[in-house]
Design a protein around this motif. Sequence first.
Motif, PDB file in Angstrom:
ATOM      1  N   ASP A 152       0.926  -1.085  -0.052  1.00 13.57           N
ATOM      2  CA  ASP A 152       0.095  -0.014  -0.177  1.00 13.57           C
ATOM      3  C   ASP A 152       0.924   1.330  -0.130  1.00 13.57           C
ATOM      4  OD1 ASP A 152      -2.619  -1.474   0.064  1.00 13.57           O
ATOM      5  OD2 ASP A 152      -2.204  -1.757   2.065  1.00 13.57           O
ATOM      6  N   LEU A 153       1.922   1.185  -0.714  1.00 10.16           N
ATOM      7  CA  LEU A 153       2.863   2.330  -0.749  1.00 10.16           C
ATOM      8  C   LEU A 153       2.865   2.902  -2.322  1.00 10.16           C
ATOM      9  CD1 LEU A 153       5.055   4.257   0.556  1.00 10.16           C
ATOM     10  CD2 LEU A 153       6.585   2.600  -0.319  1.00 10.16           C
ATOM     11  N   GLN A 154       2.686   4.039  -2.538  1.00  8.62           N
ATOM     12  CA  GLN A 154       2.733   4.512  -3.926  1.00  8.62           C
ATOM     13  C   GLN A 154       3.466   6.078  -3.905  1.00  8.62           C
ATOM     14  OE1 GLN A 154      -1.632   4.937  -3.921  1.00  8.62           O
ATOM     15  NE2 GLN A 154      -1.353   7.114  -4.417  1.00  8.62           N
ATOM     16  N   PHE A 155       4.102   6.038  -5.186  1.00 11.23           N
ATOM     17  CA  PHE A 155       4.941   7.354  -5.473  1.00 11.23           C
ATOM     18  C   PHE A 155       4.250   7.921  -6.847  1.00 11.23           C
ATOM     19  CE2 PHE A 155       7.761   4.833  -2.798  1.00 11.23           C
ATOM     20  CZ  PHE A 155       8.014   5.716  -1.643  1.00 11.23           C
ATOM     21  N   GLY A 156       4.630   9.110  -6.987  1.00 14.06           N
ATOM     22  CA  GLY A 156       3.984   9.688  -8.356  1.00 14.06           C
ATOM     23  C   GLY A 156       5.116  10.857  -8.661  1.00 14.06           C
ATOM     24  N   LEU A 157       4.904  11.249  -9.945  1.00 12.10           N
ATOM     25  CA  LEU A 157       5.813  12.391 -10.575  1.00 12.10           C
ATOM     26  C   LEU A 157       4.857  13.064 -11.506  1.00 12.10           C
ATOM     27  CD1 LEU A 157       8.477  13.667 -11.397  1.00 12.10           C
ATOM     28  CD2 LEU A 157       9.016  12.203 -12.859  1.00 12.10           C
ATOM     29  N   ASN A 158       4.616  14.217 -11.389  1.00 12.22           N
ATOM     30  CA  ASN A 158       3.909  15.147 -12.349  1.00 12.22           C
ATOM     31  C   ASN A 158       4.944  16.096 -13.053  1.00 12.22           C
ATOM     32  OD1 ASN A 158       2.436  14.471 -10.015  1.00 12.22           O
ATOM     33  ND2 ASN A 158       0.719  15.299 -11.395  1.00 12.22           N
ATOM     34  N   LEU A 159       4.745  16.378 -14.362  1.00 11.73           N
ATOM     35  CA  LEU A 159       5.651  17.206 -15.230  1.00 11.73           C
ATOM     36  C   LEU A 159       4.518  18.114 -15.736  1.00 11.73           C
ATOM     37  CD1 LEU A 159       8.277  14.985 -16.967  1.00 11.73           C
ATOM     38  CD2 LEU A 159       8.299  16.465 -14.966  1.00 11.73           C
TER      39      LEU A 159
ATOM     40  N   CYS B  79       6.367  18.075  -9.799  1.00 10.07           N
ATOM     41  CA  CYS B  79       5.698  17.735  -8.546  1.00 10.07           C
ATOM     42  C   CYS B  79       5.951  16.339  -8.284  1.00 10.07           C
ATOM     43  CB  CYS B  79       4.118  17.956  -8.718  1.00 10.07           C
ATOM     44  SG  CYS B  79       3.241  17.233  -7.254  1.00 10.07           S
ATOM     45  N   LEU B  80       6.436  16.052  -6.997  1.00  9.59           N
ATOM     46  CA  LEU B  80       6.637  14.699  -6.435  1.00  9.59           C
ATOM     47  C   LEU B  80       5.591  14.350  -5.352  1.00  9.59           C
ATOM     48  CD1 LEU B  80      10.680  14.960  -6.065  1.00  9.59           C
ATOM     49  CD2 LEU B  80       9.388  14.071  -7.942  1.00  9.59           C
ATOM     50  N   THR B  81       5.008  13.154  -5.562  1.00  2.00           N
ATOM     51  CA  THR B  81       3.929  12.673  -4.581  1.00  2.00           C
ATOM     52  C   THR B  81       4.306  11.501  -3.946  1.00  2.00           C
ATOM     53  OG1 THR B  81       2.560  11.685  -5.904  1.00  2.00           O
ATOM     54  CG2 THR B  81       2.111  14.065  -5.681  1.00  2.00           C
ATOM     55  N   GLY B  82       3.959  11.094  -2.665  1.00  2.00           N
ATOM     56  CA  GLY B  82       4.107   9.906  -1.937  1.00  2.00           C
ATOM     57  C   GLY B  82       2.802   9.740  -1.044  1.00  2.00           C
ATOM     58  N   GLN B  83       2.382   8.423  -1.001  1.00  2.00           N
ATOM     59  CA  GLN B  83       1.283   8.104  -0.094  1.00  2.00           C
ATOM     60  C   GLN B  83       1.353   6.587   0.370  1.00  2.00           C
ATOM     61  OE1 GLN B  83      -2.730   9.263  -1.618  1.00  2.00           O
ATOM     62  NE2 GLN B  83      -3.487   7.285  -1.221  1.00  2.00           N
ATOM     63  N   TYR B  84       0.827   6.501   1.526  1.00  2.00           N
ATOM     64  CA  TYR B  84       0.932   5.252   2.276  1.00  2.00           C
ATOM     65  C   TYR B  84      -0.218   4.922   2.876  1.00  2.00           C
ATOM     66  CZ  TYR B  84       2.181   1.274   5.239  1.00  2.00           C
ATOM     67  OH  TYR B  84       2.345   0.238   5.824  1.00  2.00           O
ATOM     68  N   THR B  85      -0.932   3.765   2.758  1.00  2.30           N
ATOM     69  CA  THR B  85      -2.263   3.415   3.501  1.00  2.30           C
ATOM     70  C   THR B  85      -2.005   2.351   4.500  1.00  2.30           C
ATOM     71  OG1 THR B  85      -3.443   3.748   1.412  1.00  2.30           O
ATOM     72  CG2 THR B  85      -4.647   2.415   3.070  1.00  2.30           C
ATOM     73  N   PHE B  86      -2.201   2.780   5.888  1.00  2.00           N
ATOM     74  CA  PHE B  86      -1.935   1.806   6.867  1.00  2.00           C
ATOM     75  C   PHE B  86      -3.073   0.667   6.887  1.00  2.00           C
ATOM     76  CE2 PHE B  86      -0.190   6.044   7.855  1.00  2.00           C
ATOM     77  CZ  PHE B  86       1.165   5.556   8.675  1.00  2.00           C
TER      78      PHE B  86
ATOM     79  N   VAL C 204      -4.453  13.699   4.426  1.00  2.00           N
ATOM     80  CA  VAL C 204      -4.760  12.625   5.230  1.00  2.00           C
ATOM     81  C   VAL C 204      -6.421  12.031   5.033  1.00  2.00           C
ATOM     82  CG1 VAL C 204      -5.100  11.798   7.915  1.00  2.00           C
ATOM     83  CG2 VAL C 204      -3.303  13.551   7.359  1.00  2.00           C
ATOM     84  N   GLY C 205      -6.434  10.806   4.813  1.00  2.00           N
ATOM     85  CA  GLY C 205      -7.740  10.388   4.380  1.00  2.00           C
ATOM     86  C   GLY C 205      -7.999   9.098   5.144  1.00  2.00           C
TER      87      GLY C 205
ATOM     88  N   TYR D 295       2.013  13.288   1.017  1.00  2.00           N
ATOM     89  CA  TYR D 295       2.878  14.560   1.033  1.00  2.00           C
ATOM     90  C   TYR D 295       2.820  14.792  -0.233  1.00  2.00           C
ATOM     91  CZ  TYR D 295       6.288  17.739   2.165  1.00  2.00           C
ATOM     92  OH  TYR D 295       7.003  19.127   2.087  1.00  2.00           O
ATOM     93  N   ALA D 296       3.079  16.025  -0.815  1.00  2.00           N
ATOM     94  CA  ALA D 296       3.506  16.456  -2.340  1.00  2.00           C
ATOM     95  C   ALA D 296       4.273  17.613  -2.079  1.00  2.00           C
ATOM     96  CB  ALA D 296       2.257  16.401  -3.234  1.00  2.00           C
TER      97      ALA D 296
END
Length: 313
Positions: free
Chosen positions: A245-252, A259-266, A296-297, A274-275
């Motif tokens: 449940d870990l993800q990373f993103g990149l936006n151009l 933009c760099l993004t990261g998200q983790y679901t417990f 936070v979701g 966080y971005a």
Amino acid sequence: MLRKVKHIKLLFLFFLLASTQVKGQEFPWSLHYVTNMNTINPAYVGMWDRTGVMISSRTNWVGIKGSPLTQQFSYYTPIKDQKSGIGLNIQRRNVGLEKSLFFTGDYSYQIRLDVYNYLRFGFRAGFVNYDNNLNAYQLYPDLIPDSEFTTDVRQYFMTVFGLGVVLFDDRYHISLSIPQVINNTFKVNQNGYSSLHELRTIYLAGGYVFKLPSTIMLRPNLLVVATVGKQVYFDASAIIYLPGDLQFGLNLRSNGAMCLTGQYTFRNNIRIGYASEYHVIQDIRKYQLGTYEIMVGYDFNLYRKKNTRPYYF
């Protein structure tokens, strides 16, 4: 296999047509919009099986006085018949002395086209409380008042609505929306006064989820934003979904930002993201330290379904 190839060709054609026309201007509402598409299209509300809440806070261009601050709360849920969904959004925006507080509700309805594909429609309605204390602006160093800034716009309520549609299955989505049109009816004494609330912005987005080895998923996405009177803007992005449940993103982005993004679901279904966004081309990078957003979701199974589908939009 033929169905997958068809969708890939359609998505490639969509990307090609959009990228030949755009130069860049507007920002999406959230840096995490790629995994929270309901923020820019009410048709996504209730699309998946789970109910959820999301809280986010974004600070633009840290280091510049009066830079935009955006805070948002969203609630979204499917209705038990699985064909429709509802949502609630509360958003606060401050840009210098200009303040806006939005209260909007979303409704969506789904039509099944065939075994795999669905078409979903969305509607958003509510009001915005707008406040702009023009008397507080100090335009000249000698404090001489400006006749065009003698009438305040204080605590004025305006109606807001939006529309959206999305074509999708479990792997792809193509979205078209006008998420926010505000009826700017306030009157002031000076001629020619207006605010950004008069803008009409159209969002066109598309993405596809590719399955990679080791249960890794990759989702490229393209967002095209067109606003009346401004240049068209685009945002090309990719999200990688890792095991655990870990993800990373990149936006151009076409405005020269990355933009760099990261998200983790417990395990208790709490999501933390966080971005950070930085300008790499334009001269604005010399005067600010970037844009940052924390999200936070929490997702929960309101109707206690035994099997729930994962969602990527």
